[in-house]
Enzyme design. Structure first.
Site, PDB file in Angstrom:
ATOM      1  N   GLU A 407       0.965  -1.265   0.148  1.00 37.66           N
ATOM      2  CA  GLU A 407      -0.115  -0.047   0.003  1.00 37.66           C
ATOM      3  C   GLU A 407       0.784   1.339   0.019  1.00 37.66           C
ATOM      4  OE1 GLU A 407      -2.865  -0.178   3.294  1.00 37.66           O
ATOM      5  OE2 GLU A 407      -3.721  -2.073   2.318  1.00 37.66           O
ATOM      6  N   ASN A 455      -6.158  -5.164  -1.091  1.00 38.77           N
ATOM      7  CA  ASN A 455      -6.454  -5.020   0.133  1.00 38.77           C
ATOM      8  C   ASN A 455      -7.876  -4.294   0.172  1.00 38.77           C
ATOM      9  OD1 ASN A 455      -4.453  -6.358   1.225  1.00 38.77           O
ATOM     10  ND2 ASN A 455      -3.086  -4.424   1.750  1.00 38.77           N
TER      11      ASN A 455
END
Length: 672
Positions: A407, A455
């Site tokens: 991320e 995610n």
């Protein structure tokens, strides 16, 4: 004559065994932060941040000092002596007898220093280790969502070799990497990549002997190598094994041993590594394939810390975690935000659990931290830690993918060129494994690595759980996204202390995280994704709650409550049994859902049971409420009437049963 040959063989084994001496120095270290007069005696592994585990946001991040006297044998004079640290967070300096030896930057991987010229032989020697877990922008990770525990959190060894040593390269490896180029049930071909270091130039022989899981010799290969004074030399030794037994995950985690010896007339050093032979691939229709056969990955996300010890976990605690993961039926683990200890990977090899391990390049969760700094020291440290990760763990068949990023934030400096460099390094060092990124962003960042893990937090951070089905349809129908090799990861908080009869979405940043919403969230995701083979894996976040002093939500105790089990590993949450019902076919059980909501005002309630059996019968106060057949391991009795007072609920299926006491009281006010 036979006796002489046996004696010669035994002597050869003795001297070979003595070619490398390994001595642990894990006991009786003097530890202090500021003043030696305030020191205490500790054993390794050790970490000093109990303040972080109590949820203090300003927990101590700074210097910790470790002092220990070590008796150095006079017989080691003329040999080479190394100190190997298997983990210290995050910047480590070593002094021996007051003289500076060296520095290591990074809190995930092993590293070693040669201390030969700093020692006083036949005397006591003072080893002084300075560890600093302070904030740095040139040592990854630079974010602080998880706790940065300070300490020598893994074991330390003194290793003694002769002149030519295996390993002790720049990457903390054992010096042996088994690289397979062709793997089938008929034959395995490959190379043993052997890294040597020597104090002088000489001609040596490197022998590679291969043994199967029963200890039978299945191959022997050797090569002559010329070492160079003060330099590392790499030897490539081809090998082959006929009719190998392949490493087939949990079905058959078969392992081989490679014994590597270097000698110049006598054995100078020896290392034995274990590995398994297998292939991994990903297919658009069948998902993950192990040795050419579909092998659905049922994965969990694992953070490495525990109450009381942080990341200074023992081998017993590692085994306990794996027992709980296997009992739930998972066959894959993603190690989040760093590298686990070698004992973890060894056990995963033995149990057949597939593993992907993150590199430490992690994006920032909070606006006051930053995951990427666009300057050379930051990037060099990221590349070094990635190379350490790969060289140190190359031989584990359980490891199938190297994580490159998690991320990354895309605001400010562009991290994509750095991600491309990291990906290229991983592919060059190990073309046999995948590279993977974990993403919650759109765009180019998702096209760099071989695989991508999306995610998602629909129903937790944003939206509702049912939105995952909309996204699922979009990614499969979009021609660009559908080309990506995608997996799905998801998470939702839930506290066993927060119980209610109302099913309402929790606020991620709130202090009320009822367990029943987490349970509902996971039911929706599991039903949506379980049978979709187009995703190469499903990763459930997280297996256990974990410590993060910056997490003031939920119970507000510095513990992230996204786990399927509590931080102390004592209490499985209801969602744990949902996955066990779908993933574990060998351990029959029934589990009544919501029994921690033991006092309630509602007389009529749905009763839910999770089980991996085909039928379950429910009893209320000894009276049968009927038999139900399950769907996705879920059994429901709608709107049962529970009379006021104490009610005994029991679920049965064959010899398996579970029970709960539910008290109905009109005066009881349920939490909002």
């Amino acid at each position: 004559m036979k006796r002489f040959l046996v004696l010669l063989s035994l002597l050869g084994s003795f001297f070979a065994a003595r070619a490398r001496e390994v001595h642990d120095i894990n006991r009786d270290w003097k530890f202090f932060t500021f003043n030696e007069r305030d020191s205490s005696m500790v054993n390794l592994p050790h970490m000093w941040n109990q303040d972080a585990l109590s949820g203090q946001k300003n927990y101590y991040r700074g210097i910790g000092n470790y002092l220990r006297y070590v008796d150095i044998s006079s017989q080691w004079r003329g040999k080479r002596v190394f100190v190997k640290f298997y983990g210290a967070n995050s910047v480590t300096h070593l002094m021996v007898n007051g003289r500076y030896v060296g520095e290591h930057r990074g809190g995930n991987n092993a590293f070693a220093f040669e201390v030969t010229r700093f020692l006083r032989y036949g005397r006591r020697n003072l080893f002084w280790v300075v560890v600093n877990n302070g904030r740095r922008i040139d040592v990854l990770p630079t974010t602080d969502f998880t706790n940065s525990y300070g300490g020598l959190f893994r074991r330390v060894e003194i290793i003694v070799t002769d002149d030519v040593a295996l390993g002790f390269d720049d990457y903390g490896s054992d010096g042996v990497a088994i690289r397979c180029s062709d793997v089938s049930s008929d034959r395995v071909e490959g190379d043993a990549i052997v890294r040597l270091s020597s104090l002088r130039e000489k001609q040596v022989t490197v022998d590679v002997d291969i043994f199967d899981n029963e200890g039978n010799a299945v191959g022997s290969f050797s090569s002559r190598v010329r070492t160079e004074e003060g330099k590392e030399v790499t030897a490539t030794i081809p090998f082959e094994v006929d009719a190998p037994v392949l490493w087939q995950g949990t079905d058959q985690p078969y392992l081989y041993r490679f014994r590597v010896r270097v000698s110049d007339g006598t054995v100078s050093d020896e290392v034995t590594v274990r590995t398994g032979f297998r292939t991994v691939s990903v297919d658009a229709a069948d998902g993950f394939l192990l040795n050419g056969r579909p092998y659905p990955l049922r994965g969990v996300v694992l953070y490495r810390d525990r109450p009381g010890v942080g990341t200074a976990v023992s081998e017993h605690q590692v085994a306990e975690d794996l027992d709980l993961i296997c009992n739930m039926g998972a066959n894959a683990i993603r190690v989040a935000e760093g590298t686990h200890c070698q004992e973890f990977y060894d056990l995963c090899d033995e149990r057949g659990i597939l593993v992907m391990t993150d590199a430490p390049f992690v994006g920032a969760v909070f606006l006051d931290s930053k995951g990427f700094y666009n300057f050379e020291d930051f990037k060099q440290n990221g590349k070094m830690q990635l190379q350490e990760l790969i060289w140190q763990n190359y031989n584990h068949p359980s490891l199938f993918a190297w994580g490159v990023f998690v991320e990354p934030e895309l605001r400010g400096d562009d991290p994509i060129p750095f991600i491309r460099e990291m990906n290229a390094i991983a592919k060059a060092l190990d073309p046999s494994r995948f590279t993977v990124g974990c993403s919650n962003k759109d765009g180019e960042v998702n096209t760099i690595t071989d695989l991508i893990v999306w995610n998602h937090t629909f129903g937790w951070k944003e939206g509702m759980p049912e939105d995952i089905a909309i996204w699922q349809e979009q990614i499969h129908s979009d021609p660009v996204w559908n080309k990506l090799h995608s997996a799905v990861s998801y998470k939702c908080g839930g506290s066993i202390a927060h119980q209610t009869g109302r099913l309402e979405k929790s606020r991620m940043m709130g202090n009320w995280h009822p367990e029943n919403w987490q349970t509902h969230f996971h039911e929706v995701y599991l039903r949506t994704l379980r049978d979709d083979r187009r995703f190469w894996a499903v990763w459930v976040g997280n297996m256990f709650d974990f410590g993060t002093a910056r997490f003031s939500f939920g119970e507000g105790n510095g513990v992230n409550d996204y786990g399927l089990m509590t931080f102390d590993r004592c209490t499985p949450k209801d969602a744990y049994y949902l996955y066990k019902a779908n993933w574990n076919e060998s351990d029959p059980f029934v589990h009544i859902v919501g029994k921690r909501y033991a006092q309630r005002p509602e007389e009529r309630r749905d009763i839910r049971v999770y089980s991996n059996l085909s039928e379950v019968e429910l009893f209320v106060n000894g009276v049968s409420q009927g038999v139900r057949k399950g769907n996705y391991g879920i059994f429901i009795w709608n709107q049962l009437l529970l009379p006021a007072g104490s009610n005994r609920i029991e679920a049965r299926s064959g010899e398996s049963s579970d029970s709960a006491i539910i008290e109905i009281s009109k005066s009881y006010t349920a939490p909002l």
